[in-house]
Write a protein that holds these residues in place. Structure first.
Motif, PDB file in Angstrom:
ATOM      1  N   ASP A  24       0.841  -1.201   0.000  1.00  0.00           N
ATOM      2  CA  ASP A  24       0.000   0.000   0.000  1.00  0.00           C
ATOM      3  C   ASP A  24       0.873   1.246   0.000  1.00  0.00           C
ATOM      4  OD1 ASP A  24      -2.251  -1.582   0.127  1.00  0.00           O
ATOM      5  OD2 ASP A  24      -2.378  -1.476   2.321  1.00  0.00           O
ATOM      6  N   ILE A  25       0.601   2.133  -0.932  1.00  0.00           N
ATOM      7  CA  ILE A  25       1.324   3.401  -0.988  1.00  0.00           C
ATOM      8  C   ILE A  25       0.389   4.469  -0.444  1.00  0.00           C
ATOM      9  CG2 ILE A  25       2.358   5.115  -2.502  1.00  0.00           C
ATOM     10  CD1 ILE A  25       3.027   2.860  -4.439  1.00  0.00           C
ATOM     11  N   ASP A  26       0.862   5.234   0.510  1.00  0.00           N
ATOM     12  CA  ASP A  26       0.061   6.303   1.099  1.00  0.00           C
ATOM     13  C   ASP A  26       0.217   7.548   0.247  1.00  0.00           C
ATOM     14  OD1 ASP A  26      -1.528   7.731   2.815  1.00  0.00           O
ATOM     15  OD2 ASP A  26       0.086   8.167   4.215  1.00  0.00           O
ATOM     16  N   ILE A  27      -0.828   7.894  -0.494  1.00  0.00           N
ATOM     17  CA  ILE A  27      -0.800   9.078  -1.354  1.00  0.00           C
ATOM     18  C   ILE A  27      -1.499  10.216  -0.623  1.00  0.00           C
ATOM     19  CG2 ILE A  27      -1.565  10.067  -3.540  1.00  0.00           C
ATOM     20  CD1 ILE A  27      -1.413   7.233  -4.693  1.00  0.00           C
ATOM     21  N   LYS A  28      -0.796  11.317  -0.443  1.00  0.00           N
ATOM     22  CA  LYS A  28      -1.367  12.461   0.262  1.00  0.00           C
ATOM     23  C   LYS A  28      -2.443  13.118  -0.601  1.00  0.00           C
ATOM     24  CE  LYS A  28      -0.194  16.703   2.658  1.00  0.00           C
ATOM     25  NZ  LYS A  28      -0.672  16.560   3.979  1.00  0.00           N
ATOM     26  N   GLN A  29      -3.628  13.249  -0.017  1.00  0.00           N
ATOM     27  CA  GLN A  29      -4.757  13.860  -0.710  1.00  0.00           C
ATOM     28  C   GLN A  29      -5.258  15.094   0.022  1.00  0.00           C
ATOM     29  OE1 GLN A  29      -7.776  10.860  -1.023  1.00  0.00           O
ATOM     30  NE2 GLN A  29      -6.419   9.395  -1.967  1.00  0.00           N
ATOM     31  N   ASP A  30      -4.844  15.259   1.254  1.00  0.00           N
ATOM     32  CA  ASP A  30      -5.400  16.291   2.120  1.00  0.00           C
ATOM     33  C   ASP A  30      -4.469  17.505   2.173  1.00  0.00           C
ATOM     34  OD1 ASP A  30      -6.806  17.700   3.986  1.00  0.00           O
ATOM     35  OD2 ASP A  30      -6.358  16.374   5.662  1.00  0.00           O
ATOM     36  N   TYR A  31      -4.491  18.311   1.106  1.00  0.00           N
ATOM     37  CA  TYR A  31      -3.678  19.513   1.057  1.00  0.00           C
ATOM     38  C   TYR A  31      -4.526  20.713   1.461  1.00  0.00           C
ATOM     39  CZ  TYR A  31      -0.055  16.987  -1.485  1.00  0.00           C
ATOM     40  OH  TYR A  31       0.929  16.116  -1.847  1.00  0.00           O
ATOM     41  N   GLU A  32      -3.998  21.532   2.337  1.00  0.00           N
ATOM     42  CA  GLU A  32      -4.703  22.756   2.706  1.00  0.00           C
ATOM     43  C   GLU A  32      -4.693  23.714   1.518  1.00  0.00           C
ATOM     44  OE1 GLU A  32      -3.049  24.416   6.246  1.00  0.00           O
ATOM     45  OE2 GLU A  32      -3.545  22.650   7.440  1.00  0.00           O
ATOM     46  N   PHE A  33      -5.627  24.638   1.535  1.00  0.00           N
ATOM     47  CA  PHE A  33      -5.685  25.648   0.487  1.00  0.00           C
ATOM     48  C   PHE A  33      -6.187  26.947   1.096  1.00  0.00           C
ATOM     49  CE2 PHE A  33      -9.939  23.977   0.607  1.00  0.00           C
ATOM     50  CZ  PHE A  33     -10.756  25.052   0.323  1.00  0.00           C
ATOM     51  N   GLU A  34      -5.995  28.028   0.373  1.00  0.00           N
ATOM     52  CA  GLU A  34      -6.558  29.310   0.772  1.00  0.00           C
ATOM     53  C   GLU A  34      -7.115  29.981  -0.480  1.00  0.00           C
ATOM     54  OE1 GLU A  34      -2.757  32.263   0.987  1.00  0.00           O
ATOM     55  OE2 GLU A  34      -2.980  30.866   2.659  1.00  0.00           O
ATOM     56  N   VAL A  35      -7.937  30.980  -0.250  1.00  0.00           N
ATOM     57  CA  VAL A  35      -8.504  31.744  -1.360  1.00  0.00           C
ATOM     58  C   VAL A  35      -8.138  33.201  -1.126  1.00  0.00           C
ATOM     59  CG1 VAL A  35     -10.594  32.371  -2.625  1.00  0.00           C
ATOM     60  CG2 VAL A  35     -10.391  30.085  -1.613  1.00  0.00           C
ATOM     61  N   ASN A  36      -7.355  33.745  -2.034  1.00  0.00           N
ATOM     62  CA  ASN A  36      -6.944  35.145  -1.949  1.00  0.00           C
ATOM     63  C   ASN A  36      -7.840  35.992  -2.837  1.00  0.00           C
ATOM     64  OD1 ASN A  36      -4.787  34.414  -0.290  1.00  0.00           O
ATOM     65  ND2 ASN A  36      -3.418  34.139  -2.014  1.00  0.00           N
ATOM     66  N   HIS A  37      -7.941  37.278  -2.487  1.00  0.00           N
ATOM     67  CA  HIS A  37      -8.744  38.187  -3.306  1.00  0.00           C
ATOM     68  C   HIS A  37      -8.068  39.546  -3.372  1.00  0.00           C
ATOM     69  CE1 HIS A  37     -10.363  40.512   0.104  1.00  0.00           C
ATOM     70  NE2 HIS A  37     -10.342  39.359   0.748  1.00  0.00           N
ATOM     71  N   LEU A  38      -8.332  40.230  -4.455  1.00  0.00           N
ATOM     72  CA  LEU A  38      -7.888  41.619  -4.577  1.00  0.00           C
ATOM     73  C   LEU A  38      -8.818  42.485  -3.738  1.00  0.00           C
ATOM     74  CD1 LEU A  38      -7.054  41.841  -8.381  1.00  0.00           C
ATOM     75  CD2 LEU A  38      -5.469  41.708  -6.471  1.00  0.00           C
ATOM     76  N   PRO A  39      -8.425  43.722  -3.430  1.00  0.00           N
ATOM     77  CA  PRO A  39      -9.325  44.596  -2.664  1.00  0.00           C
ATOM     78  C   PRO A  39     -10.687  44.739  -3.353  1.00  0.00           C
ATOM     79  CG  PRO A  39      -7.145  45.568  -2.820  1.00  0.00           C
ATOM     80  CD  PRO A  39      -7.140  44.368  -3.727  1.00  0.00           C
ATOM     81  N   VAL A  40     -11.720  44.778  -2.537  1.00  0.00           N
ATOM     82  CA  VAL A  40     -13.102  44.885  -3.022  1.00  0.00           C
ATOM     83  C   VAL A  40     -13.700  46.158  -2.453  1.00  0.00           C
ATOM     84  CG1 VAL A  40     -15.376  43.783  -3.026  1.00  0.00           C
ATOM     85  CG2 VAL A  40     -13.314  42.378  -3.139  1.00  0.00           C
ATOM     86  N   GLN A  41     -14.448  46.877  -3.283  1.00  0.00           N
ATOM     87  CA  GLN A  41     -15.063  48.127  -2.831  1.00  0.00           C
ATOM     88  C   GLN A  41     -15.959  47.880  -1.623  1.00  0.00           C
ATOM     89  OE1 GLN A  41     -17.061  48.381  -6.717  1.00  0.00           O
ATOM     90  NE2 GLN A  41     -18.862  49.093  -5.604  1.00  0.00           N
ATOM     91  N   LYS A  42     -16.045  48.874  -0.755  1.00  0.00           N
ATOM     92  CA  LYS A  42     -16.824  48.755   0.483  1.00  0.00           C
ATOM     93  C   LYS A  42     -18.218  49.371   0.362  1.00  0.00           C
ATOM     94  CE  LYS A  42     -13.264  47.594   3.375  1.00  0.00           C
ATOM     95  NZ  LYS A  42     -13.075  46.192   3.324  1.00  0.00           N
ATOM     96  N   SER A  43     -18.383  50.303  -0.595  1.00  0.00           N
ATOM     97  CA  SER A  43     -19.673  50.974  -0.769  1.00  0.00           C
ATOM     98  C   SER A  43     -20.260  50.605  -2.119  1.00  0.00           C
ATOM     99  CB  SER A  43     -19.500  52.490  -0.697  1.00  0.00           C
ATOM    100  OG  SER A  43     -19.032  52.858   0.581  1.00  0.00           O
TER     101      SER A  43
END
Length: 142
Positions: A24-43
Motif C-alpha cells: 500500500d502506498i500512502d498518497i497524500k490527498q489532504d492539502y490545505e488551500f486558501e482563497v486570496n482576493h484583490l481589494p473589493v469596494q466597500k460601498s
C-alpha cells in the motif's frame, strides 16, 4: 545445533522484516488551500455591481482534488454571479473549475449587505471569506 539455531533465527528475522512491508502506498490527498482576493469596494448603490477577483492557492497538488463554493447572504439583498453569467443560489454547492476567477455582486438593496463565501474541497477542508457593502447614497440624498 547452534549453527542451525542461528540460521533459523536469521531466517525468522528476515521473514518478520519483509513481512512487515506493505504494497500500500500512502498518497497524500489532504492539502490545505486558501482563497486570496484583490481589494473589493466597500460601498455600493442599489443596482450597482462590485467585482470580486479570487485566486485558489493550493499548498500541494493532488490530481483528484475538487473544489466547491457556496454562498449565503445574512444581510441585505443582492445577486452573485460568475463571469460566465451563472447566477448563484444561496446555499447551493458549485464546482470551481479554475484557480483564478471573478465573481460579480449586484446590489438589490439600500441597506448594508453582507455575503459569506464558503470554499470547500472534496476531503473536508474549508475556507470562508466575508464581504460587506454599505449603501452609498448620491450626494445631496439624505
Amino acid at each position: 545445533m547452534r549453527k542451525i539455531l542461528k540460521i533459523a533465527l536469521c531466517t525468522l528475522s528476515l521473514i518478520a522484516i519483509t513481512g512487515a512491508c506493505s504494497d500500500d502506498i500512502d498518497i497524500k490527498q489532504d492539502y490545505e488551500f486558501e482563497v486570496n482576493h484583490l481589494p473589493v469596494q466597500k460601498s455600493i448603490k442599489k443596482g450597482e455591481t462590485a467585482e470580486i477577483r479570487l485566486e485558489l492557492v493550493r499548498s500541494g497538488r493532488w490530481e483528484g482534488a475538487e473544489y466547491y463554493m457556496r454562498y449565503f447572504q445574512p444581510d441585505g439583498t443582492g445577486e452573485l454571479k460568475t463571469e460566465d453569467d451563472l447566477i448563484f443560489k444561496p446555499n447551493d454547492l458549485y464546482e470551481i473549475s479554475k484557480e483564478t476567477f471573478r465573481l460579480y455582486y449586484t446590489s438589490q438593496s439600500e441597506d448594508q449587505q453582507v455575503i459569506d463565501l464558503y470554499f470547500l474541497d472534496n476531503v473536508g477542508n474549508m475556507v470562508t471569506l466575508t464581504f460587506s457593502f454599505n449603501n452609498e447614497p448620491d450626494e445631496g440624498e439624505q
